[in-house]
Motif scaffolding. Structure first.
Motif, PDB file in Angstrom:
ATOM      1  N   ALA A  91       0.826  -1.206   0.000  1.00  0.00           N
ATOM      2  CA  ALA A  91       0.000   0.000   0.000  1.00  0.00           C
ATOM      3  C   ALA A  91       0.863   1.262   0.000  1.00  0.00           C
ATOM      4  O   ALA A  91       0.537   2.257  -0.659  1.00  0.00           O
ATOM      5  N   GLU A  92       1.965   1.238   0.729  1.00  0.00           N
ATOM      6  CA  GLU A  92       2.811   2.436   0.801  1.00  0.00           C
ATOM      7  C   GLU A  92       3.433   2.772  -0.556  1.00  0.00           C
ATOM      8  O   GLU A  92       3.727   3.936  -0.833  1.00  0.00           O
ATOM      9  N   ASP A  93       3.609   1.769  -1.408  1.00  0.00           N
ATOM     10  CA  ASP A  93       4.139   2.041  -2.751  1.00  0.00           C
ATOM     11  C   ASP A  93       3.131   2.830  -3.577  1.00  0.00           C
ATOM     12  O   ASP A  93       3.501   3.757  -4.311  1.00  0.00           O
ATOM     13  N   ILE A  94       1.862   2.466  -3.463  1.00  0.00           N
ATOM     14  CA  ILE A  94       0.814   3.198  -4.170  1.00  0.00           C
ATOM     15  C   ILE A  94       0.718   4.620  -3.636  1.00  0.00           C
ATOM     16  O   ILE A  94       0.621   5.590  -4.415  1.00  0.00           O
ATOM     17  N   ILE A 109       7.910   7.808 -13.056  1.00  0.00           N
ATOM     18  CA  ILE A 109       8.437   7.440 -11.743  1.00  0.00           C
ATOM     19  C   ILE A 109       8.726   5.944 -11.701  1.00  0.00           C
ATOM     20  O   ILE A 109       7.866   5.123 -12.031  1.00  0.00           O
ATOM     21  N   ASN A 110       9.940   5.596 -11.315  1.00  0.00           N
ATOM     22  CA  ASN A 110      10.287   4.212 -10.982  1.00  0.00           C
ATOM     23  C   ASN A 110      10.494   4.101  -9.481  1.00  0.00           C
ATOM     24  O   ASN A 110      11.156   4.958  -8.881  1.00  0.00           O
ATOM     25  N   LEU A 111       9.933   3.075  -8.876  1.00  0.00           N
ATOM     26  CA  LEU A 111      10.262   2.763  -7.490  1.00  0.00           C
ATOM     27  C   LEU A 111      11.348   1.686  -7.464  1.00  0.00           C
ATOM     28  O   LEU A 111      11.466   0.885  -8.394  1.00  0.00           O
ATOM     29  N   ASN A 112      12.103   1.690  -6.404  1.00  0.00           N
ATOM     30  CA  ASN A 112      13.220   0.768  -6.263  1.00  0.00           C
ATOM     31  C   ASN A 112      12.713  -0.650  -6.006  1.00  0.00           C
ATOM     32  O   ASN A 112      11.624  -0.847  -5.468  1.00  0.00           O
ATOM     33  N   TRP A 113      13.499  -1.644  -6.384  1.00  0.00           N
ATOM     34  CA  TRP A 113      13.147  -3.033  -6.079  1.00  0.00           C
ATOM     35  C   TRP A 113      14.381  -3.829  -5.684  1.00  0.00           C
ATOM     36  O   TRP A 113      15.503  -3.506  -6.064  1.00  0.00           O
ATOM     37  N   ILE A 114      14.127  -4.864  -4.912  1.00  0.00           N
ATOM     38  CA  ILE A 114      15.152  -5.832  -4.530  1.00  0.00           C
ATOM     39  C   ILE A 114      14.527  -7.224  -4.589  1.00  0.00           C
ATOM     40  O   ILE A 114      13.305  -7.362  -4.690  1.00  0.00           O
ATOM     41  N   TYR A 115      15.344  -8.246  -4.532  1.00  0.00           N
ATOM     42  CA  TYR A 115      14.827  -9.597  -4.351  1.00  0.00           C
ATOM     43  C   TYR A 115      14.279  -9.722  -2.924  1.00  0.00           C
ATOM     44  O   TYR A 115      14.800  -9.077  -2.000  1.00  0.00           O
ATOM     45  N   SER A 209      11.858   3.052  -1.636  1.00  0.00           N
ATOM     46  CA  SER A 209      10.867   1.993  -1.782  1.00  0.00           C
ATOM     47  C   SER A 209      11.596   0.653  -1.847  1.00  0.00           C
ATOM     48  O   SER A 209      12.754   0.583  -2.248  1.00  0.00           O
ATOM     49  N   ARG A 210      10.900  -0.385  -1.502  1.00  0.00           N
ATOM     50  CA  ARG A 210      11.504  -1.714  -1.532  1.00  0.00           C
ATOM     51  C   ARG A 210      10.489  -2.720  -2.089  1.00  0.00           C
ATOM     52  O   ARG A 210       9.979  -3.571  -1.366  1.00  0.00           O
ATOM     53  N   LEU A 211      10.176  -2.573  -3.350  1.00  0.00           N
ATOM     54  CA  LEU A 211       9.362  -3.597  -3.985  1.00  0.00           C
ATOM     55  C   LEU A 211      10.141  -4.904  -4.005  1.00  0.00           C
ATOM     56  O   LEU A 211      11.369  -4.906  -4.028  1.00  0.00           O
ATOM     57  N   PHE A 212       9.410  -6.001  -4.030  1.00  0.00           N
ATOM     58  CA  PHE A 212      10.071  -7.298  -4.107  1.00  0.00           C
ATOM     59  C   PHE A 212       9.906  -7.876  -5.514  1.00  0.00           C
ATOM     60  O   PHE A 212       8.781  -8.000  -6.015  1.00  0.00           O
TER      61      PHE A 212
END
Length: 304
Positions: A91-94, A109-115, A209-212
């Protein structure tokens, strides 16, 4: 502001369901629509818990570029969010995406991601997993190696990735969307970014941000190399469109060597497979995988 979340997918039913479950939780209380564009001839069957949340569209063409365009064409939201079918959002990403678009205009806009941490820990026990970690394939920061990066705050960048990409529908329509000549994912983002830059758009990455990135089905070396091979093919498409700066110039000698290595790929994979999995053997393993990577890119590039 209504957000339209567009997710192209092809033959990854389990992963896209995991993604959609995360999306369904992330958009609670938000004016939204979720459009999944199925790029496969096989029907996508969703569980009952998602049928009232998600609209599944069948891509009338083929390829991820046309799938995204078809989703955007059917979108009714003022804000478009393209995500890959293996990204787990919260939700926080939205909310971050809304906040940034309220502040910045004419932008992507790109949000950051990690595994996922547990996946990174697991793959660190294997030679191929350690290879991915060592060369930065397990994070957006790693993929941006060699470019400026700021861990602390929003920053301007020179390109985009559609793994999690937001922009207004008005801006998307103005630039004409993705170029559908691209058969696979890869350099369609590069070409799209070049046209957006020419129109004066600014690209941002929000690093906190930390999308997976949940690409559990591509942690096998063969599947991973297939993806790199398709990337080589899309690079050649970009060159054909006039982007000579991404051309790969193979000398006669290098071509000859790569042709031989292409023929020898099964043997190289065999050697990699039988090497002891201890970290002491990683330098040898990494060299073999880098050789296979060069071959895969060459094979894709020459196929076009």
């Amino acid at each position: 502001m209504k957000i339209s979340i567009i997710i192209p997918t092809k033959d990854r039913p389990q992963l896209v369901i995991e993604t959609l479950n995360a999306v369904a939780n992330a958009v609670k209380g938000v004016d939204n629509e979720v459009l999944v564009v199925n790029d496969s001839e096989k029907p996508l069957i969703l569980p009952d818990t998602l049928t009232n949340v998600v609209t599944v569209l069948r891509n009338p063409k083929a390829g991820v570029a046309s799938a995204r365009n078809f989703g955007a064409k059917n979108a009714t939201g003022e804000l478009l969010l393209f995500i890959d079918d293996d990204m787990l959002i919260q939700a926080e990403d939205i909310q971050t995406t809304f906040r940034l678009h309220q502040k910045y205009q004419r932008c992507c806009i790109n949000l950051n991601w990690i595994y996922p941490p547990e996946r990174s820990a697991k793959i660190a026990q294997t030679p191929f997993g350690r290879y991915l970690i060592h060369y930065g394939f397990t994070s957006l920061k790693g993929w941006n190696r060699g470019n400026d990066w700021n861990d602390e705050e929003l920053f301007v960048t020179h390109g985009i990735t559609s793994q999690y990409l937001s922009m207004t529908k008005k801006d998307f329509d103005e630039c004409g969307g993705y170029n559908e000549v691209f058969p696979h994912a890869g350099f369609e983002d590069y070409e799209f970014a070049k046209r957006l830059q020419a129109l004066g758009f600014t690209f941002y990455i929000y690093p906190k941000s930390r999308l997976f990135h949940n690409e559990s089905d591509r942690l096998d070396i063969n599947a991973w190399l297939d993806r790199r091979r398709r990337g080589g093919a899309t690079r050649k498409v970009a060159v054909g469109l006039g982007y000579q700066e991404v051309a790969v110039h193979y000398s006669f000698v290098k071509k000859s060597v790569l042709e031989i290595l292409s023929f020898s790929s099964p043997f190289l994979k065999f050697i990699a497979r039988i090497l002891p999995s201890k970290p002491a053997f990683d330098p040898v393993y990494f060299k073999i995988v880098n050789t296979l990577l060069a071959v895969a890119i060459y094979e894709g590039y020459r196929s076009r």
